[in-house]
Design an enzyme around this catalytic site. Structure first.
Site, short mmCIF file in Angstrom:
data_model
loop_
_atom_site.label_atom_id
_atom_site.label_comp_id
_atom_site.label_asym_id
_atom_site.label_seq_id
_atom_site.Cartn_x
_atom_site.Cartn_y
_atom_site.Cartn_z
N HIS A 159 0.83 -1.20 0.00
CA HIS A 159 0.00 0.00 0.00
C HIS A 159 0.87 1.25 0.00
O HIS A 159 1.98 1.25 0.51
CB HIS A 159 -0.94 0.02 1.22
CG HIS A 159 -0.25 -0.13 2.53
ND1 HIS A 159 0.15 -1.34 3.03
CD2 HIS A 159 0.14 0.79 3.45
CE1 HIS A 159 0.74 -1.16 4.21
NE2 HIS A 159 0.76 0.12 4.48
N HIS A 219 0.78 5.25 1.10
CA HIS A 219 0.14 6.33 1.85
C HIS A 219 0.29 7.61 1.05
O HIS A 219 1.38 7.92 0.57
CB HIS A 219 0.83 6.57 3.19
CG HIS A 219 0.88 5.40 4.12
ND1 HIS A 219 0.11 5.33 5.26
CD2 HIS A 219 1.62 4.27 4.11
CE1 HIS A 219 0.37 4.20 5.90
NE2 HIS A 219 1.28 3.54 5.23
P1 5GP Z 1 1.81 0.55 7.42
O1 5GP Z 1 2.35 0.85 8.78
O2 5GP Z 1 1.64 -0.94 7.18
O3 5GP Z 1 2.57 1.23 6.31
O4 5GP Z 1 0.38 1.23 7.37
C1 5GP Z 1 -0.80 0.55 7.57
C2 5GP Z 1 -1.91 1.58 7.66
O5 5GP Z 1 -3.15 0.92 7.56
C3 5GP Z 1 -1.91 2.34 8.99
O6 5GP Z 1 -1.73 3.73 8.73
C4 5GP Z 1 -3.29 2.03 9.58
O7 5GP Z 1 -3.88 3.15 10.21
C5 5GP Z 1 -4.07 1.57 8.37
N1 5GP Z 1 -5.12 0.60 8.69
C6 5GP Z 1 -4.98 -0.55 9.40
N2 5GP Z 1 -6.14 -1.21 9.46
C7 5GP Z 1 -7.04 -0.48 8.76
C8 5GP Z 1 -8.43 -0.65 8.46
O8 5GP Z 1 -9.09 -1.63 8.85
N3 5GP Z 1 -9.03 0.31 7.72
C9 5GP Z 1 -8.33 1.41 7.25
N4 5GP Z 1 -9.01 2.29 6.52
N5 5GP Z 1 -7.03 1.60 7.51
C10 5GP Z 1 -6.38 0.67 8.25
#
Ligand code: 5GP
Ligand code: ZN
Length: 138
Positions: A99, A101
Site C-alpha cells: 500500500h 500512503h
Molecule cells: P503501514 O504501517 O503498514 O505502512 O500502514 C498501515 C496503515 O493501515 C496504517 O496507517 C493504519 O492506520 C491503516 N489501517 C490498518 N487497518 C485499517 C483498516 O481496517 N481500515 C483502514 N481504513 N485503515 C487501516
C-alpha cells in the site's frame, strides 16, 4: 489472502471510506490519519511488498496514485503531500499488503521526514552503485 485485512476490505467484508476503485486498485481513507485526507492506495492483487509486485499492477497503482494525489490537491487546501510505502516490518510496515500512503501537509502540520541522512566514505558510493546496478542487469 483470507486473513489479510486489506483483502477483506477489497472483498467488501470490512467497510472502508472509499475514494476510488477500478479493476486493479482501490483508494480509501486511512483509519488512523496522520492528517485529514490521509489516503491509502492499494492493488487488489495481494502482494506483500513493492519488489514482489508485477509491473502491470504497479502501472495501475501509479495511475491511481497520480489521480488521487491530484484530487487531494484540488479538494483540500493542502501545502504539499508525502507518498510513503513501507516495505517489511523493519521498515515499519504493519499491514502486509502492499500500500501507498498519500499524506497531505497542511499549515504547520509536520510532514513525514526520512531518518537523518549521512554521507558515503570515499569510493563507497561507487561500490554500492555498482552492486545495485549489477543486480538490476541480471
Ligand atoms: P503501514 O504501517 O503498514 O505502512 O500502514 C498501515 C496503515 O493501515 C496504517 O496507517 C493504519 O492506520 C491503516 N489501517 C490498518 N487497518 C485499517 C483498516 O481496517 N481500515 C483502514 N481504513 N485503515 C487501516
Ligand atoms: Zn491482502
Amino acid at each position: 489472502m483470507t486473513d489479510c485485512i486489506f483483502c477483506k476490505i477489497i472483498a467488501g467484508n470490512i467497510p472502508c471510506a472509499k475514494i476510488y476503485e477500478d479493476d486493479a486498485t482501490l483508494a480509501f481513507l486511512d483509519i488512523g490519519p496522520c492528517s485529514d485526507g490521509h489516503t491509502l492506495v492499494i492493488p487488489k492483487k495481494h502482494y506483500e511488498t513493492l519488489d514482489q509486485c508485477d509491473p502491470e499492477t504497479m502501472a495501475a497503482v501509479g495511475e491511481t496514485l497520480t489521480n488521487v494525489a491530484l484530487a487531494l490537491v484540488n479538494a483540500l487546501d493542502i501545502h504539499g503531500y508525502n507518498v510513503v510505502c513501507n516495505n517489511g516490518s523493519q521498515a515499519g510496515q504493519e499491514v502486509p499488503h502492499l500500500h501507498f500512503h498519500i499524506i497531505p501537509c497542511k499549515g504547520n502540520q509536520k510532514c513525514v521526514k526520512l531518518a537523518s541522512q549521512g554521507q558515503y566514505a570515499p569510493g563507497q558510493m561507487e561500490n554500492i552503485r555498482k552492486t545495485i546496478a549489477d543486480a538490476l542487469a541480471r
